[in-house]
Design a protein around this motif. Structure first.
Motif, mmCIF file in Angstrom:
data_model
loop_
_atom_site.group_PDB
_atom_site.id
_atom_site.type_symbol
_atom_site.label_atom_id
_atom_site.label_comp_id
_atom_site.label_asym_id
_atom_site.label_seq_id
_atom_site.Cartn_x
_atom_site.Cartn_y
_atom_site.Cartn_z
ATOM 1 N N TYR A 193 0.877 -1.181 0.000
ATOM 2 C CA TYR A 193 0.000 0.000 0.000
ATOM 3 C C TYR A 193 0.903 1.216 0.000
ATOM 4 O O TYR A 193 1.357 1.675 1.048
ATOM 5 C CB TYR A 193 -0.916 -0.005 1.230
ATOM 6 C CG TYR A 193 -1.804 -1.225 1.286
ATOM 7 C CD1 TYR A 193 -2.972 -1.283 0.531
ATOM 8 C CD2 TYR A 193 -1.465 -2.322 2.071
ATOM 9 C CE1 TYR A 193 -3.781 -2.406 0.551
ATOM 10 C CE2 TYR A 193 -2.270 -3.455 2.100
ATOM 11 C CZ TYR A 193 -3.426 -3.491 1.348
ATOM 12 O OH TYR A 193 -4.218 -4.598 1.374
ATOM 13 N N GLU A 237 -4.871 3.233 6.952
ATOM 14 C CA GLU A 237 -6.225 2.707 7.050
ATOM 15 C C GLU A 237 -6.205 1.178 7.201
ATOM 16 O O GLU A 237 -6.957 0.608 8.000
ATOM 17 C CB GLU A 237 -6.961 3.099 5.765
ATOM 18 C CG GLU A 237 -8.465 3.113 5.856
ATOM 19 C CD GLU A 237 -9.046 3.487 4.481
ATOM 20 O OE1 GLU A 237 -8.786 4.617 4.020
ATOM 21 O OE2 GLU A 237 -9.720 2.635 3.886
ATOM 22 N N VAL A 238 -5.330 0.532 6.429
ATOM 23 C CA VAL A 238 -5.210 -0.931 6.520
ATOM 24 C C VAL A 238 -4.804 -1.327 7.935
ATOM 25 O O VAL A 238 -5.371 -2.240 8.547
ATOM 26 C CB VAL A 238 -4.187 -1.464 5.493
ATOM 27 C CG1 VAL A 238 -3.860 -2.932 5.760
ATOM 28 C CG2 VAL A 238 -4.716 -1.294 4.076
ATOM 29 N N ASP A 295 -1.821 7.137 3.464
ATOM 30 C CA ASP A 295 -3.158 7.140 4.055
ATOM 31 C C ASP A 295 -3.840 5.782 3.921
ATOM 32 O O ASP A 295 -4.580 5.359 4.803
ATOM 33 C CB ASP A 295 -4.041 8.217 3.401
ATOM 34 C CG ASP A 295 -3.629 9.613 3.869
ATOM 35 O OD1 ASP A 295 -2.860 9.694 4.858
ATOM 36 O OD2 ASP A 295 -4.051 10.594 3.244
ATOM 37 N N VAL A 296 -3.563 5.133 2.806
ATOM 38 C CA VAL A 296 -4.193 3.826 2.589
ATOM 39 C C VAL A 296 -3.590 2.794 3.542
ATOM 40 O O VAL A 296 -4.297 2.015 4.189
ATOM 41 C CB VAL A 296 -4.038 3.374 1.124
ATOM 42 C CG1 VAL A 296 -4.661 1.997 0.912
ATOM 43 C CG2 VAL A 296 -4.673 4.395 0.187
ATOM 44 N N ARG A 332 -7.621 -1.110 10.180
ATOM 45 C CA ARG A 332 -8.559 -2.213 9.949
ATOM 46 C C ARG A 332 -8.070 -3.476 10.675
ATOM 47 O O ARG A 332 -8.833 -4.159 11.357
ATOM 48 C CB ARG A 332 -8.696 -2.475 8.452
ATOM 49 C CG ARG A 332 -9.674 -3.599 8.144
ATOM 50 C CD ARG A 332 -10.023 -3.656 6.672
ATOM 51 N NE ARG A 332 -8.958 -4.208 5.865
ATOM 52 C CZ ARG A 332 -8.492 -3.644 4.752
ATOM 53 N NH1 ARG A 332 -8.984 -2.509 4.324
ATOM 54 N NH2 ARG A 332 -7.518 -4.217 4.071
ATOM 55 N N GLU A 363 0.433 4.324 -0.791
ATOM 56 C CA GLU A 363 -0.106 5.593 -0.287
ATOM 57 C C GLU A 363 -0.166 5.544 1.239
ATOM 58 O O GLU A 363 -0.852 4.677 1.796
ATOM 59 C CB GLU A 363 -1.525 5.818 -0.811
ATOM 60 C CG GLU A 363 -1.651 5.985 -2.308
ATOM 61 C CD GLU A 363 -1.134 7.331 -2.778
ATOM 62 O OE1 GLU A 363 -1.102 8.269 -1.949
ATOM 63 O OE2 GLU A 363 -0.740 7.433 -3.949
#
Ligand SMILES: Cc1ncc(C[n+]2csc(CCOP(=O)(O)OP(=O)(O)O)c2C)c(N)n1
Ligand code: SF4
Ligand SMILES: [Mg+2]
Lengths: 353, 247
Positions: free
Chosen positions: A212, A220-221, A216-217, A224, A214
């Protein structure tokens, strides 16, 4: 009907009955009976067994098979688990379900082949790179190992993460009478829509990936994943409390050491010393709240953590006790195993001081 | 208006991120065209490596897995053994396959895993900025062999096809070049043959593709393909190194 089985073989059979249809591993003592057993057992149920060229390769075969939807597992012992850590990190990042057995032996380095619990850190504190955890079980009998293994693939699928069964070498080697559960029917397992079974095309393509780029991504992962770990803490904590209600001294021990400790608790009680035992069955999620609640009991004077290591789980006991009571350590290493008498003598010697 | 050329359906519409003059894109297209021509759409699982082709999972129009550096052949093994009816391919660079992943490629080949490997030999570590690869030519400059690769210090380049061809497992091993149209066409035939072998259950197949990396070689795209043609083929001769149909 109970039958007499060696721990490693019982674990292997329980894996098959729990739905395992793919095993990838590399030989290492003291877990060789697992691959040996599965090499003849898996083909009987249409499963696949491969002896890989290394643990590095084996865990990546697990990644491939799990990513394509199979109930896949590997087993090893400490030095081999060290080699698998890269793959474990990728499996956690790619959110793949699988089962990993570690029949722990002494270290560091080539160490020895006798039982140990010195892989606690590499198991519950990461081991590989990145922010991740696994669901970690530490059975203290062959029957418990069988029961855990039987449902391990369901848990792995439910949370899309690896489940590790951490057995000290003794669990693998002892023979005990076990009741084997019935074979689960793979056609009843939930369908994995995310798995790369080859049918994906266009919008329906599935991608198994842990990259990932990015920030921010990726953040987020990670959030999660950690939400899932919070769910583990809510729903999956397993722990046995033994004679803690009136205890002045509380032993914390897991795996076979907890069994030895239980005998010591009984012996000490017979001598009039009020000792209790807390046995974490899940090492991640850790029974932090249960330990903290016991620490709040007025009768409790102190905790003693007992391990086959120089003291690894003690860090989590201290975090759970959170300064409410002193936490002592007693351990053996190198493959040496304490007897119940050793524990009794340790406790008595401290009481005399 | 009559359609005279159409991009293969086995590539997605995501634009490639490769540098101008890089032959990774050609290699992708050849693989995708072969898969489409073989009619295996909706039946394929591909594996992206660590390297410049890491985003291959965005480009191939099929289910994809992304592998740790060098481990693609192990993923391929796990996938194929549990999905024997699917077409499985791994796409790997030279650092990935011939350095960190040597054990994995050799043993997948030795086991005769019924998968296809596309091996991009560009004699450099492209993604990390031009460090020496196991395939870097003697005398070739890289950021970690700045006055040119010296045998005494850096050892010799590895010829993967020749090495794997000594094994009994592989069914087809070939080295092709992407330096010009004629060679690109040959490469496509080799890739197709490799996939046909997999479909026929003949076992492991690998096609090495001599590729360009103008960016890290410090060359223009035309200089780069000339380097492939004139220098690389001297060390990495083109040809078929193993073909069980011809034995
Ligand atoms: C374990 C590990 N080591 C190192 C890296 C860093 N790394 C990323 S790509 C790469 C080299 C890739 O070179 P190659 O396989 O030749 O592919 P190319 O980019 O040239 O296509 C390296 C060393 C990594 N991602 N993982
Ligand atoms: S760095 Fe080299 S290999 Fe990577 S995309 Fe650019 S030209 Fe291609
Ligand atoms: Mg390269």
């Amino acid at each position: 009907m109970k039958i007499l089985m060696k721990g490693n073989e019982a674990v292997a059979e329980a894996a098959v009955r729990g739905g395992c249809r793919a095993f990838f591993g590399y030989p290492i003592t003291p877990q060789n009976e697992i691959p040996e057993y599965l090499s003849r057992r898996l083909p009987e149920v249409g499963g696949c067994f491969i002896q890989a060229e290394s643990e590095v390769s084996a865990i990546n075969m697990v990644y491939g098979a799990a990513g394509a939807g199979a109930r896949a597992m590997t087993s090893s012992s400490s030095p081999g688990i060290s080699l698998k850590q890269e793959g474990i990190s990728y499996i956690c990042g790619a959110e793949l379900p699988c089962v990993i057995v570690n029949m722990v032996r002494g270290g560091p380095g080539l160490g020895g082949i006798q039982p140990a619990q010195s892989d606690y850190f590499q198991t519950v504190k990461g081991g590989g790179h990145g922010d991740y955890h696994m669901l970690v079980y530490a059975p203290s009998s062959v029957q418990e190992a069988v029961n855990i293994m039987y449902d391990a693939f369901d848990k792995a699928d439910e949370y899309r993460m690896p489940v590790m069964m951490l057995g000290d070498g003794m669990i693998g080697q002892i023979m005990e009478a076990v009741e084997l559960p019935p074979m689960k029917d793979p056609s009843t397992f939930p369908k994995k829509e995310w798995a790369t079974d080859g049918t994906g095309i266009g919008k329906n393509r599935r991608i198994i990936n842990s990259l990932y780029i990015e920030p921010d991504v990726l953040e987020e992962v990670n959030h999660r994943l950690f939400k899932r770990y919070d769910m583990l803490k809510e729903k999956e904590v397993m722990c046995e409390k033994y004679l803690c209600d009136d205890a002045e001294i509380v032993i914390v021990a897991y795996g076979t050491v907890a069994r030895i400790s239980k005998s010591a608790v009984n012996d000490l009680r017979a001598k009039g010393i009020k000792v209790g035992l807390i046995r974490p069955i899940t090492l991640y999620p850790y029974p932090e709240k249960i330990i903290n609640d016991v620490a709040k009991q007025d009768c409790v004077r102190k905790f003693v953590t007992i391990e086959l290591s120089m003291g690894q789980m003690i860090e989590d006991v201290r975090l759970a006790v959170n300064g409410l009571k002193p936490v002592e350590f007693y351990g053996r290493t190198g493959g040496n195993v304490m007897t119940p008498d050793d524990i009794v003598n340790y406790v008595l010697a401290k009481e005399e001081k | 208006m009559a359609v005279v050329f159409k991009k293969t359906n086995m590539l997605t519409d995501t634009p490639f991120h490769y540098c101008p003059g890089c032959t990774h894109g050609i290699a992708h297209r050849l693989v995708a065209e072969c898969l489409e021509e073989l009619g295996v759409e909706g039946n394929v699982i591909g594996i992206a490596p660590v390297g410049c082709a890491v985003f291959a999972y965005n480009y191939f129009n099929c289910d994809m897995q992304q592998a740790a550096h060098g481990r693609a052949p192990s993923l391929a093994t796990g996938i194929k053994r549990t999905n024997p009816d699917k077409v499985v391919f791994a796409y790997q660079g030279d650092g990935d396959l011939a350095s960190i992943g040597t054990a994995e490629i050799i043993h997948a080949a030795a086991r005769g895993e019924n998968v296809t490997v596309i091996f991009i030999n560009n004699a450099i570590y492209g993604m990390t900025g031009g460090q020496m690869a196991p395939t870097t030519l003697v005398g070739q400059k890289s950021t970690t062999s700045q006055s040119g690769r010296q045998v005494a210090i850096n050892g010799n380049p590895i010829r993967v096809c020749e090495m794997l061809a000594t094994l009994d497992g592989p069914s087809y091993i070939a080295r092709c070049s992407l330096s010009d149209t004629a060679n690109v066409n040959k490469a496509k035939r080799a890739i197709k043959k490799a996939f046909e072998n997999q479909l026929a259950g003949k076992g492991f197949s690998m096609v090495e593709l001599l590729s360009s990396c103008p960016t890290n070689w410090g060359m223009t795209p035309t200089q780069a393909v000339d380097f492939v043609k004139e220098e690389m083929t001297k060390v990495f001769p083109l040809g078929v190194f193993k073909d069980i149909d011809k034995e």
